[in-house]
Design a protein around this motif. Structure first.
Motif, short mmCIF file in Angstrom:
data_model
loop_
_atom_site.label_atom_id
_atom_site.label_comp_id
_atom_site.label_asym_id
_atom_site.label_seq_id
_atom_site.Cartn_x
_atom_site.Cartn_y
_atom_site.Cartn_z
N UNK A 6 -46.73 21.55 24.17
CA UNK A 6 -47.57 21.72 25.36
C UNK A 6 -48.45 20.48 25.47
N UNK A 7 -48.49 19.88 26.67
CA UNK A 7 -49.19 18.61 26.88
C UNK A 7 -50.25 18.78 27.96
N UNK A 8 -51.47 18.34 27.66
CA UNK A 8 -52.55 18.39 28.64
C UNK A 8 -53.25 17.03 28.72
N UNK A 9 -53.40 16.52 29.94
CA UNK A 9 -54.20 15.32 30.23
C UNK A 9 -53.70 14.09 29.49
N UNK A 10 -52.38 13.97 29.34
CA UNK A 10 -51.81 12.81 28.65
C UNK A 10 -50.83 12.09 29.57
N UNK A 11 -51.06 10.75 29.74
CA UNK A 11 -50.19 9.92 30.58
C UNK A 11 -50.02 10.56 31.97
N UNK A 12 -48.78 10.91 32.32
CA UNK A 12 -48.50 11.48 33.64
C UNK A 12 -48.54 13.01 33.65
N UNK A 13 -48.91 13.61 32.53
CA UNK A 13 -48.90 15.07 32.42
C UNK A 13 -50.32 15.63 32.56
N UNK A 86 -60.30 16.01 27.49
CA UNK A 86 -59.56 15.59 26.30
C UNK A 86 -58.06 15.67 26.48
N UNK A 87 -57.36 14.85 25.72
CA UNK A 87 -55.91 15.00 25.59
C UNK A 87 -55.65 16.12 24.58
N UNK A 88 -54.74 17.03 24.91
CA UNK A 88 -54.37 18.10 23.99
C UNK A 88 -52.85 18.15 23.85
N UNK A 89 -52.39 18.07 22.62
CA UNK A 89 -50.96 18.14 22.31
C UNK A 89 -50.75 19.26 21.30
#
Length: 370
Positions: A6-13, A86-89
């Protein structure tokens, strides 16, 4: 193995979910659909350390210089350059089914976080940590820390643990990062535009030959040119031969052999139970060779339990991947189609082999086309 991410606020996501990863994964989509960014997110999760960040910046030409300052360079990791979120992975692996989340935030108080982490380091008995403390002391006496990013990890055991900061100054950078061993995985990443030097190739070849993979290496080369029967390293240069008498530099034989050899040597250099990420896997390989190439790397990866993530633009490569998956009746293969919706949300469609076969035969859209 990674089961999902699950990707949040990273690059194009902004917020995207990718489920049901298998052993051998192929990711297809149009340009700017997030294929490379997905690999980068997986890489960060598998290896959350400064070397990973610098590697990604390097391959994206996001290098910190006086003309290209850090705060602007780092913006590009965040969705729409929004560092306030924040970025969340988030992922889990099949080894222990433990879900964990890597979070990257802009530091609210750079000096406070660095001092806190310095105190944490000071209490450690490890020699490498003691050396890091000395470097930190010398560094902060001479440099002005202008920006930091904090890394946190959240899992079922540790609810919210501060790992450390990436601290940047007006003249350079310093990392004060202590990553738990269970978060670090052996992973190799091959970007689409990597320059492969003779020295890199020769070192990988030596490692693979020492592990006993010479015959498999020659078999790989013969996928591209079946007249080649031998390979060796002389003065840090990889040489090929068609008769075991005359040996010529690998560059003479074309980019396809160099690219294919680099992928397979990277695969061999990994230990069992590792990960291999390949961006634009089809680069340099003629479509008539795709099926044999896929068969070869898949057999090696499955035998050694190495999970593979590959991206492609090529409809021919997708067809060959699906053909091989259907031929061996295996559930170890998965094709993920990335689609950018009208509101710029990126979603993933997992296309089962039978459905993908129908789409291919009927010229239906299967690479993110709307």
């Amino acid at each position: 193995m990674i089961n999902y991410i699950f990707i949040e606020n990273f690059r194009c996501f902004k917020e995207s979910r990718f489920k049901k990863f298998s052993h051998i994964n192929l990711i297809g989509g149009l340009n700017n659909s997030g294929k490379s960014a997905l690999l980068e997110a997986i890489l960060l999760l598998l290896s959350p350390q400064l070397q990973t960040i610098t590697l990604l910046n390097k391959y994206r030409n996001e290098v910190v210089t006086k003309k290209n300052p850090f705060d602007k360079t780092w913006d590009y990791l965040f969705f729409n350059a929004n560092k306030e979120q924040p970025i969340k992975l988030t992922t889990s692996n099949s080894k222990d089914n433990n879900e964990y989340c890597l979070e990257i935030r802009k530091s609210e108080n750079d000096q406070l976080n660095n001092v806190a982490f310095y105190e944490r380091l000071k209490n450690s008995q490890k020699e490498d940590i003691e050396r890091a403390i000395k470097d930190f002391e010398l560094f902060t006496q001479k440099e002005n820390i202008i920006h930091s990013l904090d890394l946190y990890i959240t899992d079922q055991v540790v609810k919210n643990d501060f790992l450390g900061s990436f601290s940047f100054t007006d003249n350079g950078r310093l990392t004060m990062l202590e990553v738990p061993e269970y978060l670090l995985n052996e992973v190799a990443y091959r970007p689409s535009k990597q320059v492969i030097t003779p020295n890199q190739l020769s070192k990988l070849l030596d490692i693979s030959v020492d592990k006993g993979f010479l015959n498999a290496i020659i078999k790989t080369i013969q996928i591209i040119d079946d007249s080649i029967i031998d390979i060796r390293v002389v003065e840090n240069k990889v040489l090929l031969s068609r008769d075991r008498v005359s040996y010529l530099p690998i560059g003479i034989f074309g980019d396809a052999i160099t690219s294919t050899l680099h992928i397979i040597l990277t695969l061999f250099s990994l230990d069992n139970n590792s990960y291999l990420l390949i961006d634009e896997v089809e680069n340099g390989i003629h479509h008539s060779k795709h099926l044999n190439f896929i068969q070869h790397i898949s057999e090696i990866a499955l035998e050694r339990n190495i999970q593979i993530f590959m991206t492609t633009h090529s409809s021919e490569f997708i067809q060959s991947f699906n053909e091989y998956s259907l031929n061996i009746h295996s559930n170890k293969f998965a094709y993920h189609e990335l689609v950018k919706t009208r509101n710029n949300q990126i979603v993933s469609n997992l296309l089962e082999p039978e459905i993908l076969e129908i789409k291919v035969k009927n010229s239906k859209k299967f690479r993110g086309e709307q």
